[in-house]
Design a protein around this motif. Sequence first.
Motif, mmCIF file in Angstrom:
data_model
loop_
_atom_site.group_PDB
_atom_site.id
_atom_site.type_symbol
_atom_site.label_atom_id
_atom_site.label_comp_id
_atom_site.label_asym_id
_atom_site.label_seq_id
_atom_site.Cartn_x
_atom_site.Cartn_y
_atom_site.Cartn_z
ATOM 1 N N UNK A 48 -10.679 1.259 3.219
ATOM 2 C CA UNK A 48 -10.391 1.799 1.899
ATOM 3 C C UNK A 48 -8.906 2.150 1.838
ATOM 4 N N UNK A 49 -8.281 1.855 0.679
ATOM 5 C CA UNK A 49 -6.860 2.098 0.471
ATOM 6 C C UNK A 49 -6.698 2.871 -0.829
ATOM 7 N N UNK A 50 -5.918 3.937 -0.787
ATOM 8 C CA UNK A 50 -5.583 4.684 -2.000
ATOM 9 C C UNK A 50 -4.239 4.154 -2.511
ATOM 10 N N UNK A 51 -4.225 3.592 -3.718
ATOM 11 C CA UNK A 51 -3.026 2.945 -4.245
ATOM 12 C C UNK A 51 -2.117 3.895 -5.019
ATOM 13 N N UNK A 52 -2.360 5.185 -4.954
ATOM 14 C CA UNK A 52 -1.539 6.138 -5.698
ATOM 15 C C UNK A 52 -0.103 6.109 -5.198
ATOM 16 N N UNK A 53 0.834 5.877 -6.105
ATOM 17 C CA UNK A 53 2.273 5.865 -5.826
ATOM 18 C C UNK A 53 2.665 4.878 -4.738
ATOM 19 N N UNK A 54 1.913 3.809 -4.585
ATOM 20 C CA UNK A 54 2.263 2.765 -3.621
ATOM 21 C C UNK A 54 3.064 1.681 -4.326
ATOM 22 N N UNK A 55 3.947 1.018 -3.584
ATOM 23 C CA UNK A 55 4.701 -0.115 -4.118
ATOM 24 C C UNK A 55 3.763 -1.323 -4.126
ATOM 25 N N UNK A 56 3.683 -2.010 -5.263
ATOM 26 C CA UNK A 56 2.698 -3.080 -5.458
ATOM 27 C C UNK A 56 2.824 -4.190 -4.423
ATOM 28 N N UNK A 57 4.005 -4.698 -4.189
ATOM 29 C CA UNK A 57 4.177 -5.823 -3.267
ATOM 30 C C UNK A 57 3.865 -5.467 -1.824
ATOM 31 N N UNK A 58 4.287 -4.296 -1.397
ATOM 32 C CA UNK A 58 4.002 -3.875 -0.013
ATOM 33 C C UNK A 58 2.516 -3.628 0.190
ATOM 34 N N UNK A 59 1.887 -3.039 -0.813
ATOM 35 C CA UNK A 59 0.447 -2.812 -0.744
ATOM 36 C C UNK A 59 -0.300 -4.139 -0.691
ATOM 37 N N UNK A 60 0.098 -5.087 -1.547
ATOM 38 C CA UNK A 60 -0.575 -6.383 -1.605
ATOM 39 C C UNK A 60 -0.420 -7.162 -0.305
ATOM 40 N N UNK A 61 0.744 -7.089 0.326
ATOM 41 C CA UNK A 61 0.923 -7.835 1.574
ATOM 42 C C UNK A 61 0.083 -7.239 2.699
ATOM 43 N N UNK A 62 -0.042 -5.914 2.740
ATOM 44 C CA UNK A 62 -0.899 -5.293 3.760
ATOM 45 C C UNK A 62 -2.365 -5.655 3.546
ATOM 46 N N UNK A 63 -2.795 -5.683 2.290
ATOM 47 C CA UNK A 63 -4.180 -6.040 1.985
ATOM 48 C C UNK A 63 -4.438 -7.505 2.317
ATOM 49 N N UNK A 64 -3.494 -8.386 2.013
ATOM 50 C CA UNK A 64 -3.674 -9.815 2.278
ATOM 51 C C UNK A 64 -3.807 -10.091 3.773
ATOM 52 N N UNK A 65 -3.065 -9.374 4.597
ATOM 53 C CA UNK A 65 -3.160 -9.551 6.052
ATOM 54 C C UNK A 65 -4.560 -9.192 6.535
ATOM 55 N N UNK A 66 -5.132 -8.110 6.006
ATOM 56 C CA UNK A 66 -6.469 -7.686 6.428
ATOM 57 C C UNK A 66 -7.534 -8.650 5.904
ATOM 58 N N UNK A 67 -7.384 -9.135 4.679
ATOM 59 C CA UNK A 67 -8.356 -10.084 4.130
ATOM 60 C C UNK A 67 -8.367 -11.396 4.905
ATOM 61 N N UNK A 68 -7.192 -11.849 5.364
ATOM 62 C CA UNK A 68 -7.111 -13.095 6.133
ATOM 63 C C UNK A 68 -7.574 -12.908 7.574
ATOM 64 N N UNK A 69 -7.506 -11.695 8.088
ATOM 65 C CA UNK A 69 -7.901 -11.437 9.466
ATOM 66 C C UNK A 69 -6.758 -11.520 10.445
ATOM 67 N N UNK A 70 -5.516 -11.532 9.963
ATOM 68 C CA UNK A 70 -4.364 -11.644 10.855
ATOM 69 C C UNK A 70 -4.104 -10.372 11.645
ATOM 70 N N UNK A 71 -4.815 -9.303 11.339
ATOM 71 C CA UNK A 71 -4.669 -8.074 12.102
ATOM 72 C C UNK A 71 -5.524 -8.089 13.370
ATOM 73 N N UNK A 72 -6.342 -9.109 13.536
ATOM 74 C CA UNK A 72 -7.226 -9.220 14.705
ATOM 75 C C UNK A 72 -6.609 -10.131 15.778
ATOM 76 N N UNK A 73 -6.872 -9.854 17.040
ATOM 77 C CA UNK A 73 -6.356 -10.746 18.091
ATOM 78 C C UNK A 73 -7.052 -12.103 18.124
#
Length: 143
Positions: free
Chosen positions: A13-38
């Motif tokens: 879960x991510x709280x988007x309050x006062x977050x920068x849109x592009x930085x938030x989106x790139x962090x979410x995209x990494x988790x959706x793709x699975x690039x955070x896993x070994x």
Amino acid sequence: MAKPGQVEQNWHVVDASDEVLGRLASDIAVVLMGKHRPQYTPHVDCGDFVIVTNADKVAMTGRKMDARHYTWYTGYPGLRLESYGDRQQRKPEDLIYHAVRRMLPKNKLARQMIKKLKIYAGPDHPHVAQDPKPLARTGKKVS
């Protein structure tokens, strides 16, 4: 190498309050793709589910909310455009959805990945039973 169906998918879960849109989106995209896993494998959906709350409070730096425009074509003559600020007033979930969608690969696997993104304008979400954990981020807040 990860095999399809053998990857355990967690909920974040991510709280988007006062977050920068592009930085938030790139962090979410990494988790959706699975690039955070070994055991990331490009042809397997290794990603996790992501719940975004407070989508109506996401921000952009500078004057981008007024200066940048979201464009789309309806099929009729003329191009439709709307500023990101107006779009946030009307459909706050769309800003995050389209920013993340454009950061995913352009193939059939991305259509599976984007279905794991759940966006809500307010602070509440119906996925409490999945016991989502807060997503560890190093993102920058808007000051």
